[in-house]
Design a protein around this motif. Structure first.
Motif, PDB file in Angstrom:
ATOM      1  N   PRO A   1       0.834  -1.202   0.000  1.00 25.50           N
ATOM      2  CA  PRO A   1       0.000   0.000   0.000  1.00 25.50           C
ATOM      3  C   PRO A   1       0.868   1.251   0.000  1.00 25.50           C
ATOM      4  CG  PRO A   1       0.090  -0.957   2.190  1.00 25.50           C
ATOM      5  CD  PRO A   1       0.771  -1.932   1.273  1.00 25.50           C
ATOM      6  N   SER A   2       0.231   2.414  -0.070  1.00 21.86           N
ATOM      7  CA  SER A   2       1.007   3.665  -0.100  1.00 21.86           C
ATOM      8  C   SER A   2       1.882   3.799   1.144  1.00 21.86           C
ATOM      9  CB  SER A   2       0.067   4.863  -0.230  1.00 21.86           C
ATOM     10  OG  SER A   2      -0.898   4.845   0.819  1.00 21.86           O
ATOM     11  N   ASN A   3       1.386   3.316   2.278  1.00 29.67           N
ATOM     12  CA  ASN A   3       2.196   3.284   3.499  1.00 29.67           C
ATOM     13  C   ASN A   3       2.962   1.962   3.537  1.00 29.67           C
ATOM     14  OD1 ASN A   3       3.293   3.687   6.047  1.00 29.67           O
ATOM     15  ND2 ASN A   3       1.463   2.943   7.107  1.00 29.67           N
ATOM     16  N   TYR A   4       3.935   1.838   2.643  1.00 32.83           N
ATOM     17  CA  TYR A   4       4.609   0.554   2.444  1.00 32.83           C
ATOM     18  C   TYR A   4       5.459   0.097   3.620  1.00 32.83           C
ATOM     19  CZ  TYR A   4       8.412   3.731   1.018  1.00 32.83           C
ATOM     20  OH  TYR A   4       9.345   4.709   0.963  1.00 32.83           O
ATOM     21  N   MET A   5       5.854   1.002   4.507  1.00 32.96           N
ATOM     22  CA  MET A   5       6.730   0.619   5.617  1.00 32.96           C
ATOM     23  C   MET A   5       6.102  -0.446   6.503  1.00 32.96           C
ATOM     24  SD  MET A   5       9.788   1.826   5.743  1.00 32.96           S
ATOM     25  CE  MET A   5      10.224   1.698   7.471  1.00 32.96           C
ATOM     26  N   SER A   6       4.768  -0.434   6.620  1.00 39.33           N
ATOM     27  CA  SER A   6       4.097  -1.436   7.451  1.00 39.33           C
ATOM     28  C   SER A   6       4.316  -2.838   6.906  1.00 39.33           C
ATOM     29  CB  SER A   6       2.598  -1.129   7.533  1.00 39.33           C
ATOM     30  OG  SER A   6       2.007  -1.173   6.240  1.00 39.33           O
ATOM     31  N   VAL A   7       4.478  -2.959   5.574  1.00 37.50           N
ATOM     32  CA  VAL A   7       4.742  -4.256   4.957  1.00 37.50           C
ATOM     33  C   VAL A   7       6.240  -4.559   4.974  1.00 37.50           C
ATOM     34  CG1 VAL A   7       4.559  -5.641   2.861  1.00 37.50           C
ATOM     35  CG2 VAL A   7       2.714  -4.077   3.481  1.00 37.50           C
ATOM     36  N   LEU A   8       7.052  -3.574   4.632  1.00 36.26           N
ATOM     37  CA  LEU A   8       8.508  -3.786   4.599  1.00 36.26           C
ATOM     38  C   LEU A   8       9.030  -4.284   5.937  1.00 36.26           C
ATOM     39  CD1 LEU A   8      10.068  -0.833   2.531  1.00 36.26           C
ATOM     40  CD2 LEU A   8       9.252  -3.062   1.752  1.00 36.26           C
ATOM     41  N   THR A   9       8.523  -3.688   7.025  1.00 36.05           N
ATOM     42  CA  THR A   9       9.047  -4.059   8.347  1.00 36.05           C
ATOM     43  C   THR A   9       8.597  -5.438   8.802  1.00 36.05           C
ATOM     44  OG1 THR A   9       7.227  -2.757   9.333  1.00 36.05           O
ATOM     45  CG2 THR A   9       9.390  -1.701   9.172  1.00 36.05           C
ATOM     46  N   LYS A  10       7.656  -6.046   8.106  1.00 37.31           N
ATOM     47  CA  LYS A  10       7.315  -7.441   8.397  1.00 37.31           C
ATOM     48  C   LYS A  10       8.439  -8.359   7.934  1.00 37.31           C
ATOM     49  CE  LYS A  10       2.261  -7.017   7.994  1.00 37.31           C
ATOM     50  NZ  LYS A  10       1.076  -7.443   7.189  1.00 37.31           N
ATOM     51  N   TRP A  11       9.141  -7.920   6.915  1.00 39.95           N
ATOM     52  CA  TRP A  11      10.192  -8.733   6.299  1.00 39.95           C
ATOM     53  C   TRP A  11      11.604  -8.246   6.627  1.00 39.95           C
ATOM     54  CZ3 TRP A  11       8.773 -13.136   3.827  1.00 39.95           C
ATOM     55  CH2 TRP A  11       7.439 -13.255   3.443  1.00 39.95           C
ATOM     56  N   VAL A  12      11.730  -6.947   6.907  1.00 44.04           N
ATOM     57  CA  VAL A  12      13.055  -6.352   7.075  1.00 44.04           C
ATOM     58  C   VAL A  12      13.093  -5.492   8.335  1.00 44.04           C
ATOM     59  CG1 VAL A  12      14.846  -4.948   5.985  1.00 44.04           C
ATOM     60  CG2 VAL A  12      13.238  -6.234   4.553  1.00 44.04           C
ATOM     61  N   ASP A  13      14.156  -5.628   9.126  1.00 47.95           N
ATOM     62  CA  ASP A  13      14.343  -4.744  10.278  1.00 47.95           C
ATOM     63  C   ASP A  13      14.484  -3.309   9.780  1.00 47.95           C
ATOM     64  OD1 ASP A  13      14.295  -6.790  12.147  1.00 47.95           O
ATOM     65  OD2 ASP A  13      16.452  -7.164  11.978  1.00 47.95           O
ATOM     66  N   VAL A  14      13.925  -2.369  10.515  1.00 44.98           N
ATOM     67  CA  VAL A  14      13.970  -0.971  10.097  1.00 44.98           C
ATOM     68  C   VAL A  14      15.414  -0.477   9.972  1.00 44.98           C
ATOM     69  CG1 VAL A  14      13.853  -0.013  12.444  1.00 44.98           C
ATOM     70  CG2 VAL A  14      12.929   1.301  10.505  1.00 44.98           C
ATOM     71  N   GLU A  15      16.320  -1.074  10.755  1.00 44.42           N
ATOM     72  CA  GLU A  15      17.746  -0.691  10.682  1.00 44.42           C
ATOM     73  C   GLU A  15      18.389  -1.111   9.365  1.00 44.42           C
ATOM     74  OE1 GLU A  15      16.386  -2.196  13.229  1.00 44.42           O
ATOM     75  OE2 GLU A  15      16.460  -0.661  14.810  1.00 44.42           O
ATOM     76  N   SER A  16      17.742  -2.011   8.633  1.00 41.89           N
ATOM     77  CA  SER A  16      18.302  -2.479   7.367  1.00 41.89           C
ATOM     78  C   SER A  16      17.629  -1.835   6.155  1.00 41.89           C
ATOM     79  CB  SER A  16      18.176  -4.011   7.267  1.00 41.89           C
ATOM     80  OG  SER A  16      18.936  -4.648   8.270  1.00 41.89           O
ATOM     81  N   ILE A  17      16.646  -0.987   6.384  1.00 37.04           N
ATOM     82  CA  ILE A  17      15.964  -0.285   5.294  1.00 37.04           C
ATOM     83  C   ILE A  17      16.631   1.066   5.106  1.00 37.04           C
ATOM     84  CG2 ILE A  17      13.769   0.688   4.501  1.00 37.04           C
ATOM     85  CD1 ILE A  17      12.344  -1.353   6.289  1.00 37.04           C
TER      86      ILE A  17
END
Length: 467
Positions: free
Chosen positions: A264-280
């Protein structure tokens, strides 16, 4: 007292047995669930896939009339078997075509003999690359499709070189990135997580040269690097793409559908399911300050790379595919979840004598070099190659400065070539830099001798020799 102690010991022993039984039951339940999921996805059990894998290797080697080289281990072959839904005939046709392509394209040696010196400029005009790992330990590959500037790209490189760089990155992933991630995670890693940014994508990306290069790359990937993509997260997708995806998605098989997720437009909610925020990357909303040019990840850990190099140094640096014998006693291992003491290929094949000569000439300044009897330098392989490369790279700026006025102005500066790309690319770049410095030094020596000869004849300085 003794009777009481004995009863306590019996209860303790009984509790340990119950705890152990529960542990094994839990492990058994997890294993059973994994087996069930595997069968649901592939339509056969892991044991049956194992048996097919043995037959697959046997049929391929029989067709070739020789054993396969260590490059093509069971994990490698399994990707082709799965890509053709475990159809042995189709998998064999695909793999034999892959071997022919590798020979024609030069994929076996592309890490050694292809230097993409325009890498940084290329990535600025077509941002893409590896950046850290996801929660499963898989390398993250980020691509900003909407930022492709084909007109500017054609000014710095060619389509053929772009494609060769793409293949080189896949070979680097198989030989270095996946093994490094596997060692860092403690389990076998053979797939990536891709983040595809479609911000800015328009009609220009669906036609012309952009479409040509993307189609060519996709064809190469599907035919030669199957089953290396674990998950794709699409971000900043335009409305038209979402509409098309809604139509296309039901046509895909469930396994392919599961691999692709439009965020979705707020993609961070999906990205952080798969990737630690420190790695984004921070520019995508994460906390990582590294860029795609930096190529941040365990594959740049000198110790891990040294381990990978060492493991294959003596056994697989040079392999004669016509005489190599496959070890039939080695059992097939297919479990992704289990720890692997997996053998990985050495990508550092010994280069030609010019590199050896260059390295020997400059190695004396390397603090890690050792002396042997007679004051001679120890063999090069006794010093970790990454340290040798860094030591040699560190000497280039000073040498360049000392000869700065005499280095040809129409060519690259030696210091601009070094310190970039893969370890093998850095060795090749170092060779080119030292070649420039050596040629400059030879020119200075010739000029000096000419000058001295002129002075001896009493004709004055060389610059005034012509009357």
């Amino acid at each position: 007292m003794d009777g009481g102690d004995s009863a306590v010991r019996r209860r303790g022993s009984s509790n340990r047995r119950v705890s152990s039984d529960r542990h094994h039951k839990r492990i058994s339940t997890i294993s059973s669930r994994n087996d069930t999921e595997f069968e649901a996805i592939w339509g056969l059990s892991k044991y049956e896939e194992n048996e097919l894998l043995v037959k697959f290797r046997s049929q391929v080697e029989e067709s070739l009339g020789r054993a396969l080289s260590p490059r093509f281990d069971d994990y490698y072959l399994r990707r082709f078997l799965r890509a053709r839904q475990h159809d042995l005939k189709k998998a064999m046709e695909m793999f034999l075509a892959h071997l022919e392509w590798r020979k024609e394209f030069g994929a076996d040696t592309i890490l050694e003999d292809f230097l993409f010196h325009e890498r940084e400029s290329f990535l600025a005009l077509y941002p893409q690359g590896y950046h850290k790992v996801d929660r499963l330990g898989r390398p993250i590959y980020i691509q900003h499709l909407g930022q492709i500037n084909m007109k500017a790209l054609k000014n710095i490189t060619t389509i053929d070189r772009m494609i060769r760089y793409h293949v080189q990155e896949y070979e680097r992933a198989i030989k270095y990135i996946f093994p490094a991630c596997s060692r860092a995670k403690g389990m076998h890693i053979s797939q990536t997580l891709a983040i595809l940014d479609l911000k800015g994508v328009g009609l220009r990306h669906l036609s012309g040269e952009v479409k040509t290069i993307l189609s060519t790359i996709t064809g190469i990937d599907q035919a030669n690097y199957p089953e290396t993509l674990g998950k794709t997260l699409i971000i900043n997708a335009p409305a038209v793409f979402r509409a098309i995806w809604t139509i296309v998605k039901p046509m895909l098989d469930p396994r392919t559908q599961a691999k692709i997720e439009v965020c979705p437009s707020n993609y961070m909610s999906v990205l952080t399911k798969w990737v630690d925020v420190e790695s984004i990357p921070s520019y995508l909303g994460g906390k990582s300050t590294g860029s795609l040019i930096d190529d941040v990840g365990p594959w740049n850990d000198p110790e891990l790379i040294h381990e990978i190099d060492d493991e294959w140094e003596g056994k697989h640096a040079v392999v004669d595919e016509d005489t190599y014998q496959h070890n039939e006693s080695v059992p097939v291992q297919i479990e992704e979840e289990e720890d692997e003491d997996h053998e990985f290929h050495d990508v550092m094949v010994r280069r030609d004598s010019s590199v050896s000569t260059m390295a020997t000439a400059y190695l004396s300044a390397d603090e890690e070099s050792e002396e042997v009897s007679g004051g001679a330098l120890s063999p090069l392989h006794q010093v970790p190659i990454i340290e040798r490369v860094k030591g040699l790279e560190g000497q280039v700026p000073a040498l360049e400065h000392a000869m700065s006025r005499d280095i040809p102005k129409d060519g690259p500066r030696p210091s601009s070539l070094i310190g970039q790309g893969t370890l093998v690319a850095r060795v090749a770049a170092l060779e080119q830099a030292v070649s420039i410095l050596t040629e400059t030094q030879e020119s200075l020596i010739v000029a000096h001798k000419t000058n001295q000869s002129t002075l001896k004849r009493g004709a004055g300085p060389a610059c005034c020799a012509i009357q």
